[in-house]
Structure formats: structure tokens, C-alpha cells
Design a protein around this motif. Structure first.
Motif, short mmCIF file in Angstrom:
data_model
loop_
_atom_site.label_atom_id
_atom_site.label_comp_id
_atom_site.label_asym_id
_atom_site.label_seq_id
_atom_site.Cartn_x
_atom_site.Cartn_y
_atom_site.Cartn_z
N LYS A 185 0.89 -1.05 -0.18
CA LYS A 185 -0.36 -0.34 -0.26
C LYS A 185 0.81 1.54 0.10
CE LYS A 185 -4.35 -2.32 1.82
NZ LYS A 185 -4.83 -2.13 3.68
N TYR A 186 1.92 1.21 -0.35
CA TYR A 186 3.25 1.95 -0.38
C TYR A 186 2.56 2.75 -1.52
CZ TYR A 186 5.62 0.56 4.04
OH TYR A 186 6.27 0.38 4.92
N PRO A 187 3.01 3.93 -1.67
CA PRO A 187 3.09 4.63 -2.88
C PRO A 187 3.16 4.64 -4.34
CG PRO A 187 3.68 6.62 -1.46
CD PRO A 187 3.94 4.51 -0.53
N ASP A 188 3.09 4.26 -4.70
CA ASP A 188 3.05 3.39 -6.80
C ASP A 188 4.12 4.50 -7.26
OD1 ASP A 188 1.78 1.61 -6.37
OD2 ASP A 188 0.08 1.69 -7.45
N ASP A 189 4.17 5.88 -6.89
CA ASP A 189 5.39 7.06 -7.94
C ASP A 189 6.72 6.93 -6.76
OD1 ASP A 189 4.64 8.71 -5.48
OD2 ASP A 189 3.34 9.81 -5.53
N LEU A 190 7.19 8.63 -6.87
CA LEU A 190 8.90 8.68 -6.16
C LEU A 190 8.59 8.20 -4.85
CD1 LEU A 190 9.90 11.01 -9.36
CD2 LEU A 190 10.50 8.90 -8.78
N THR A 191 8.23 8.73 -4.56
CA THR A 191 7.57 8.37 -2.55
C THR A 191 7.65 7.22 -2.29
OG1 THR A 191 5.52 8.86 -2.31
CG2 THR A 191 6.48 10.91 -2.64
N PHE A 192 8.06 6.19 -3.22
CA PHE A 192 7.73 4.77 -2.86
C PHE A 192 9.07 4.11 -1.69
CE2 PHE A 192 9.94 0.63 -3.16
CZ PHE A 192 8.53 -0.39 -3.20
N ASN A 193 9.90 5.30 -2.40
CA ASN A 193 11.49 4.95 -1.65
C ASN A 193 11.44 5.30 0.13
OD1 ASN A 193 12.44 3.39 -3.50
ND2 ASN A 193 13.11 4.71 -4.65
N TYR A 194 10.94 5.94 -0.08
CA TYR A 194 10.69 7.25 0.94
C TYR A 194 9.89 5.96 2.91
CZ TYR A 194 12.44 11.17 -2.40
OH TYR A 194 12.58 11.29 -3.23
N ALA A 195 8.64 5.47 2.12
CA ALA A 195 7.56 4.91 2.70
C ALA A 195 8.50 3.69 3.27
CB ALA A 195 6.91 4.76 1.64
N LEU A 196 9.07 3.10 1.85
CA LEU A 196 10.02 1.66 2.46
C LEU A 196 11.29 2.05 3.65
CD1 LEU A 196 10.20 -1.20 1.44
CD2 LEU A 196 11.73 -0.36 -0.32
N ILE A 197 11.85 3.47 3.47
CA ILE A 197 13.09 3.41 4.46
C ILE A 197 12.57 2.91 5.37
CG2 ILE A 197 13.74 5.58 3.94
CD1 ILE A 197 16.51 3.20 3.94
N ASP A 218 23.55 12.88 -18.62
CA ASP A 218 22.13 13.82 -19.78
C ASP A 218 21.06 13.16 -19.03
OD1 ASP A 218 23.18 10.92 -19.83
OD2 ASP A 218 23.27 11.07 -21.93
N GLN A 219 20.92 13.23 -17.89
CA GLN A 219 19.80 12.41 -17.79
C GLN A 219 19.02 13.37 -17.46
OE1 GLN A 219 22.65 11.69 -15.92
NE2 GLN A 219 23.11 9.87 -16.19
N ILE A 220 17.40 13.41 -17.90
CA ILE A 220 16.36 13.94 -16.58
C ILE A 220 15.89 14.00 -16.13
CG2 ILE A 220 13.98 15.15 -18.21
CD1 ILE A 220 15.14 14.45 -21.14
N SER A 221 16.22 14.50 -14.52
CA SER A 221 15.20 14.18 -14.02
C SER A 221 13.81 14.75 -13.65
CB SER A 221 15.68 14.99 -12.20
OG SER A 221 14.34 14.82 -11.26
N ASN A 222 12.84 13.66 -12.78
CA ASN A 222 11.38 13.29 -12.86
C ASN A 222 11.10 14.00 -11.65
OD1 ASN A 222 10.70 12.58 -15.16
ND2 ASN A 222 11.66 10.39 -14.75
N VAL A 223 11.67 14.59 -10.33
CA VAL A 223 11.41 15.06 -9.55
C VAL A 223 11.27 16.39 -9.88
CG1 VAL A 223 12.32 15.22 -7.07
CG2 VAL A 223 13.33 13.44 -8.31
N ARG A 224 9.82 17.28 -9.25
CA ARG A 224 9.86 19.00 -9.08
C ARG A 224 10.14 18.80 -7.59
NH1 ARG A 224 10.57 17.30 -13.05
NH2 ARG A 224 8.62 17.40 -15.12
N LEU A 225 11.16 19.12 -7.15
CA LEU A 225 11.48 19.33 -5.82
C LEU A 225 10.24 19.99 -4.69
CD1 LEU A 225 15.12 20.41 -6.36
CD2 LEU A 225 14.45 18.34 -6.27
N LEU A 226 9.94 20.73 -5.09
CA LEU A 226 8.77 21.48 -3.93
C LEU A 226 7.70 20.26 -3.55
CD1 LEU A 226 8.88 25.39 -4.77
CD2 LEU A 226 10.17 24.21 -2.96
N ARG A 227 7.16 19.79 -4.60
CA ARG A 227 6.15 18.83 -4.66
C ARG A 227 6.87 18.02 -3.95
NH1 ARG A 227 3.43 17.43 -9.94
NH2 ARG A 227 3.30 19.79 -10.22
N GLN A 228 7.32 17.30 -4.34
CA GLN A 228 8.55 16.01 -3.67
C GLN A 228 8.86 15.96 -2.15
OE1 GLN A 228 8.27 13.51 -5.62
NE2 GLN A 228 9.48 12.11 -4.64
N ALA A 229 9.65 17.59 -2.30
CA ALA A 229 10.18 18.06 -0.25
C ALA A 229 8.55 17.47 0.42
CB ALA A 229 10.32 19.50 0.11
#
Length: 273
Positions: A185-197, A218-229
Motif C-alpha cells: 500500500k506504499y505510494p506507487d510514485d517516486l515517494t515509494f522509496n521514502y515509505a520503504l525506508i 544527460d539524465q532528465i530528472s522526474n523530480v519536482r523539488l518543492l512538490r517532492q519535499a
């Protein structure tokens, strides 16, 4: 050391990383790396570019004995792709899962010494850390570095465990760790790792961190910093206030009974490539 019965599955999550995915898979062309791994599972999360085609091309000549290229039925997010890989490992009896992100920021060779020392047999998880002694982060901005270090400290205080990274793209997990699906039931988005730890810390799992090199080329980040924070703070606050009960509640935008995927290609031995 790595034994023949260790059955290590390398999970490569991939989304719109066509320029990088071939380089990631090429890391396994080295004999020492290939011999340590039982299989590679590349999970394409409905990329809109040529990620799947480039992955197929690289996997065809990859010397790891078994290789699987699958595509999620829907875009599940990074966390959802993790759940696909964990289910795959459980179904096919792989005892260990190594996560290596498909955008070529990390190197599989950083975990090899730990495998040779048998650390994967002694711990539930080995977690790559970009922000501990011995780590290297070429190309990282000062703002992102300071932000990550601040959240590492906050999550350490909130969980009571010293945390050096909340989710780099190079990690190892014993498959048995997920036997009860605590992560489901942890998030399916990028915050999965935070819940997992946080889940690992709350469950008192036996994990250790190890330094890695993490590159920004040359990577393109999918992280939106303020929203992610904001999401990270919300998760941490909920855990502090609600403890185990909060983390065990539903955190997905879409609750799914399963995470289906389609098999694009499979290989077993170079002769079948």
C-alpha cells in the motif's frame, strides 16, 4: 562470496531513458558482473520514447544467462514498477533483488564487493548511499545535496535509525523481506522509496548503507523539488504521529489488486538471442 544458489535478480526500472538504458545494460558485459547475477528484469513503465527498443538491443547480447524485458500494462510509477519486480522475484523464486535505475546514474560495480563478501546473505537490505563518507556525486547541485542531507537527518530523527540516503537507485533486498507484502500500500510514485525506508526502520529490518558514485550527466530528472519535499514531509509527519498504523494504511492514488505486465522479450543464453 556469491554462491550459485543465491539467485540474484537485477531489476532495472526504465521510463523514457532511451539514451541511457543501453549504457546501463552494458555494465553487465563485464565477466565478473555477469557471473554474479542470475537474471536481469528490465521493466518499461510505458515509455513514450525508444527505451524498450534500446533495452532489447542491449539485452540481446548481454552475457547474463536469463534476461526479461517486460512492459507495464499501465504507467504505475516508479513504486509500482518496484512492486512488479518484487512480485516477479517471488513468483520465480529469486532470493535476492538488486535495483539499478535505468538512467545510468549509478554503477553496478559499487555493490560487487559486498556481494563477494557475502553481505547480501547477512543483511535484509544493502542500500546505496549518495551522502556518506566515500560516496561521490559528480554533477549534483549544492541545493540538491543540502536538501537531501537535511531530509536524511529529519528521517533519521523520525525513525530512530541513522539514514544516509532515502532512496538512491542502487539497492539490494532479500526477497523474503516482502513475504507479507508490507510494502503493497506504499505510494506507487517516486515517494515509494521514502515509505520503504521508513517501513524497514519501523520493522527493525537488518540493513546497512554503502557508498556509491551517482552521476548527473544527460539524465532528465522526474523530480519536482518543492512538490517532492512536501510529500516527503507529509509522509514523515504521518509516520511520527501515527506510527505503524499510518504507514500500513493506503497511500496509493489507485488501489490495485495486482500490477499486470506484458512480456516483450525473454532470453536464456546468448544462443537464443
Amino acid at each position: 562470496m556469491v554462491h550459485s544458489d543465491d539467485s540474484i535478480l537485477v531489476f532495472i526500472p526504465a521510463y523514457n531513458c532511451a539514451p541511457q538504458i543501453g549504457r546501463v545494460i552494458a555494465q553487465f558485459n563485464h565477466t565478473e558482473v555477469a557471473k554474479a547475477m542470475s537474471a536481469i528484469l528490465c521493466v518499461d513503465n510505458r515509455s513514450t520514447d525508444a527505451t524498450a527498443e534500446q533495452a532489447s538491443k542491449a539485452l540481446t547480447t548481454c552475457p547474463v544467462e536469463k534476461r526479461f524485458l517486460v512492459r507495464n500494462t499501465e504507467n504505475y510509477g516508479l513504486g509500482g514498477s518496484h512492486k512488479v519486480a518484487i512480485d516477479f522475484a517471488k513468483t520465480h523464486d529469486y532470493r535476492h533483488v538488486i535495483v539499478l535505475h535505468g538512467d545510468d546514474q549509478g554503477s553496478i560495480t559499487d555493490i560487487l564487493p559486498l556481494l563477494h563478501e557475502g553481505e547480501h546473505q547477512r543483511h535484509d537490505a544493502l542500500l546505496g548511499a549518495r551522502f556518506m563518507s566515500g560516496s561521490r556525486t559528480p554533477g549534483y547541485s549544492l541545493l540538491r545535496t543540502l536538501g537531501n542531507r537535511a531530509f536524511n537527518l529529519l528521517y533519521s530523527l523520525g525513525t530512530g535509525r541513522r539514514l544516509y540516503d532515502l532512496g538512491s537507485g542502487l539497492n539490494h533486498f532479500r526477497t523474503a523481506l516482502f513475504e507479507d507484502d508490507f510494502h503493497r500500500k506504499y505510494p506507487d510514485d517516486l515517494t515509494f522509496n521514502y515509505a520503504l525506508i521508513m517501513g524497514l526502520a519501523i520493522r527493525k529490518a537488518d540493513f546497512r548503507f554503502f557508498p556509491v558514485e551517482w552521476r548527473e550527466d544527460d539524465q532528465i530528472s522526474n523530480v519536482r523539488l518543492l512538490r517532492q519535499a512536501a510529500k516527503m514531509l507529509l509522509l514523515l509527519t504521518g509516520q511520527i504521529m501515527g506510527g505503524k498504523r499510518y504507514l500500513a494504511s493506503e497511500h496509493r492514488q489507485t488501489a490495485r489488486a495486482s500490477y499486470p505486465y506484458e512480456i516483450v522479450e525473454t532470453w536464456s543464453g546468448l544462443s537464443e538471442g
